[in-house]
Design a protein around this motif. Sequence first.
Motif, PDB file in Angstrom:
ATOM      1  N   SER A  35       0.838  -1.203   0.000  1.00  0.00           N
ATOM      2  CA  SER A  35       0.000   0.000   0.000  1.00  0.00           C
ATOM      3  C   SER A  35       0.872   1.252   0.000  1.00  0.00           C
ATOM      4  O   SER A  35       2.109   1.181  -0.009  1.00  0.00           O
ATOM      5  CB  SER A  35      -0.912  -0.004   1.230  1.00  0.00           C
ATOM      6  OG  SER A  35      -0.172   0.331   2.394  1.00  0.00           O
ATOM      7  N   HIS A  86      -5.832   6.140   5.937  1.00  0.00           N
ATOM      8  CA  HIS A  86      -7.292   6.223   6.020  1.00  0.00           C
ATOM      9  C   HIS A  86      -7.980   6.156   4.662  1.00  0.00           C
ATOM     10  O   HIS A  86      -9.208   6.251   4.593  1.00  0.00           O
ATOM     11  CB  HIS A  86      -7.697   7.489   6.776  1.00  0.00           C
ATOM     12  CG  HIS A  86      -7.258   7.479   8.203  1.00  0.00           C
ATOM     13  ND1 HIS A  86      -7.186   8.621   8.976  1.00  0.00           N
ATOM     14  CD2 HIS A  86      -6.861   6.454   9.007  1.00  0.00           C
ATOM     15  CE1 HIS A  86      -6.753   8.306  10.181  1.00  0.00           C
ATOM     16  NE2 HIS A  86      -6.553   6.990  10.225  1.00  0.00           N
ATOM     17  N   THR A  87      -7.201   5.997   3.597  1.00  0.00           N
ATOM     18  CA  THR A  87      -7.791   5.762   2.280  1.00  0.00           C
ATOM     19  C   THR A  87      -7.631   4.306   1.834  1.00  0.00           C
ATOM     20  O   THR A  87      -8.100   3.936   0.764  1.00  0.00           O
ATOM     21  CB  THR A  87      -7.158   6.684   1.222  1.00  0.00           C
ATOM     22  OG1 THR A  87      -5.750   6.447   1.159  1.00  0.00           O
ATOM     23  CG2 THR A  87      -7.409   8.150   1.566  1.00  0.00           C
ATOM     24  N   VAL A  88      -6.974   3.479   2.661  1.00  0.00           N
ATOM     25  CA  VAL A  88      -6.823   2.053   2.343  1.00  0.00           C
ATOM     26  C   VAL A  88      -8.167   1.346   2.508  1.00  0.00           C
ATOM     27  O   VAL A  88      -8.861   1.522   3.516  1.00  0.00           O
ATOM     28  CB  VAL A  88      -5.767   1.400   3.258  1.00  0.00           C
ATOM     29  CG1 VAL A  88      -5.762  -0.124   3.089  1.00  0.00           C
ATOM     30  CG2 VAL A  88      -4.381   1.968   2.968  1.00  0.00           C
ATOM     31  N   ASP A  89      -8.546   0.558   1.523  1.00  0.00           N
ATOM     32  CA  ASP A  89      -9.750  -0.268   1.598  1.00  0.00           C
ATOM     33  C   ASP A  89      -9.397  -1.543   2.372  1.00  0.00           C
ATOM     34  O   ASP A  89      -8.601  -2.358   1.890  1.00  0.00           O
ATOM     35  CB  ASP A  89     -10.224  -0.615   0.189  1.00  0.00           C
ATOM     36  CG  ASP A  89     -11.453  -1.521   0.174  1.00  0.00           C
ATOM     37  OD1 ASP A  89     -11.887  -1.986   1.260  1.00  0.00           O
ATOM     38  OD2 ASP A  89     -11.976  -1.784  -0.922  1.00  0.00           O
ATOM     39  N   ALA A 141     -10.875  -4.360   2.900  1.00  0.00           N
ATOM     40  CA  ALA A 141     -11.141  -5.618   2.195  1.00  0.00           C
ATOM     41  C   ALA A 141     -10.109  -5.870   1.103  1.00  0.00           C
ATOM     42  O   ALA A 141      -9.716  -7.016   0.865  1.00  0.00           O
ATOM     43  CB  ALA A 141     -12.546  -5.597   1.609  1.00  0.00           C
ATOM     44  N   ALA A 142      -9.652  -4.799   0.458  1.00  0.00           N
ATOM     45  CA  ALA A 142      -8.724  -4.952  -0.655  1.00  0.00           C
ATOM     46  C   ALA A 142      -7.354  -5.453  -0.205  1.00  0.00           C
ATOM     47  O   ALA A 142      -6.617  -6.029  -1.004  1.00  0.00           O
ATOM     48  CB  ALA A 142      -8.573  -3.621  -1.394  1.00  0.00           C
ATOM     49  N   ALA A 182     -10.586  -7.206   6.023  1.00  0.00           N
ATOM     50  CA  ALA A 182     -12.025  -7.032   6.246  1.00  0.00           C
ATOM     51  C   ALA A 182     -12.463  -7.572   7.597  1.00  0.00           C
ATOM     52  O   ALA A 182     -13.446  -7.101   8.180  1.00  0.00           O
ATOM     53  CB  ALA A 182     -12.808  -7.724   5.124  1.00  0.00           C
ATOM     54  N   GLU A 227     -18.115   5.704  10.241  1.00  0.00           N
ATOM     55  CA  GLU A 227     -17.269   5.358   9.106  1.00  0.00           C
ATOM     56  C   GLU A 227     -16.216   4.386   9.610  1.00  0.00           C
ATOM     57  O   GLU A 227     -15.821   4.444  10.775  1.00  0.00           O
ATOM     58  CB  GLU A 227     -16.608   6.616   8.528  1.00  0.00           C
ATOM     59  CG  GLU A 227     -15.886   6.390   7.223  1.00  0.00           C
ATOM     60  CD  GLU A 227     -15.309   7.676   6.649  1.00  0.00           C
ATOM     61  OE1 GLU A 227     -14.680   7.601   5.576  1.00  0.00           O
ATOM     62  OE2 GLU A 227     -15.466   8.736   7.276  1.00  0.00           O
ATOM     63  N   THR A 279     -12.408   2.533   8.707  1.00  0.00           N
ATOM     64  CA  THR A 279     -11.178   2.311   7.935  1.00  0.00           C
ATOM     65  C   THR A 279     -10.208   1.531   8.815  1.00  0.00           C
ATOM     66  O   THR A 279     -10.491   1.256   9.986  1.00  0.00           O
ATOM     67  CB  THR A 279     -10.506   3.643   7.527  1.00  0.00           C
ATOM     68  OG1 THR A 279     -10.022   4.303   8.705  1.00  0.00           O
ATOM     69  CG2 THR A 279     -11.458   4.555   6.774  1.00  0.00           C
ATOM     70  N   THR A 297      -8.489  13.872   2.433  1.00  0.00           N
ATOM     71  CA  THR A 297      -9.379  12.724   2.652  1.00  0.00           C
ATOM     72  C   THR A 297     -10.851  13.017   2.387  1.00  0.00           C
ATOM     73  O   THR A 297     -11.647  12.079   2.289  1.00  0.00           O
ATOM     74  CB  THR A 297      -9.256  12.232   4.103  1.00  0.00           C
ATOM     75  OG1 THR A 297      -9.695  13.278   4.988  1.00  0.00           O
ATOM     76  CG2 THR A 297      -7.816  11.839   4.424  1.00  0.00           C
TER      77      THR A 297
END
Length: 344
Positions: free
Chosen positions: A83, A143-146, A148-149, A153, A200, A202, A281
């Motif tokens: 990442s 804080h922009t990392v998904d 699940a990706a 998760a 939210e 993350t 963000t």
Amino acid sequence: MIKPNTPAPFDVQRLEHYMETLGLADADTVVVTPLTGGQSNPTFRVQAGQRQYVLRTKPGGKLLPGAHAIDREYKVMNALRDSAVPVPHMLEYCDDVSIIGTSFYLMEWLEGRVMIDQSLPGMDKSERAQIYAEMNRVIAALHTVDPAAVGLADFGKPGNYFARQISRWSRQCLDSSLPMGDAMRQLIEWLPQHIPAGDETTVVHGDFRLDNLMFHPTEARVIGVLDWELSTLGHPLADFSYHCMSWHIPSTLWRGIADCDLAALGIPSEHDYVQTYARATGRDPAEHWDFYMAYNLFRMAAILRGIGQRALDGTAAADDAVETAAKADPLAEIGWACAQRYRK
């Protein structure tokens, strides 16, 4: 920092044999040296000939439930390896306690700078501004990392983060045998009643601050975010506001810049720093900022009380654990002042 002339508290030969099976060491080459800085999980430099590694372990003795989760540290750093968040390369996690007496992991050794004083003495204004901009960039990237990706998760429970955290740290404080100040008791009662609406989720670091970042030896660039013990899935604004506590803490108390001339130093104001994050963000925490500060100062005070409890129980990893724990009540008092300013 290295603790000179301090022997490893376990059988180095057993560790050496284990590392040989992984191809990380040759026979009779391993030297283990304790590192200072951590209040929680004992950390060591491991030299194997020309190769160097970091060994991080759970402490011995009775531990609080869920504490010292080095397996989670290993998992999150391994997940973030590709990442935009700079992390050390993870090598191996081991839960076989027969090797050194507790679970542990090995990761690459990074050569760089770890800075503690957030006023950044010895730097000029431009250098300080670059360091703060880089910290902001890295936490925004996290804080922009998904989740699940990157395979995270299942790294925590999504939603209701503030309520769960307040309950967790309140319970730990109330279960402790240490005396508790009035401000801490008031925050335990006040916080659950003033959680802002909306949610939210993350990946959050949980302890994102200057001295948990390894910077390049000469550049204003983070090469490794360290100490992920408190990481989970959570609210990004809880994580970011924790990072901003130093604007509220005086340097005379603990690692703060509240009493510093920020303009003269080249350090951004809290408002400007928050707006930089908001632009990166799309999240603007300004409306509930005093709540976030009250929550995080309470949480930090609870963490320090945990260090104090370990000192009382004889399981603290750092020599200055008692001194560090004594800062809990003053931090709670600053948090209570923030709470009194907040209007939900």
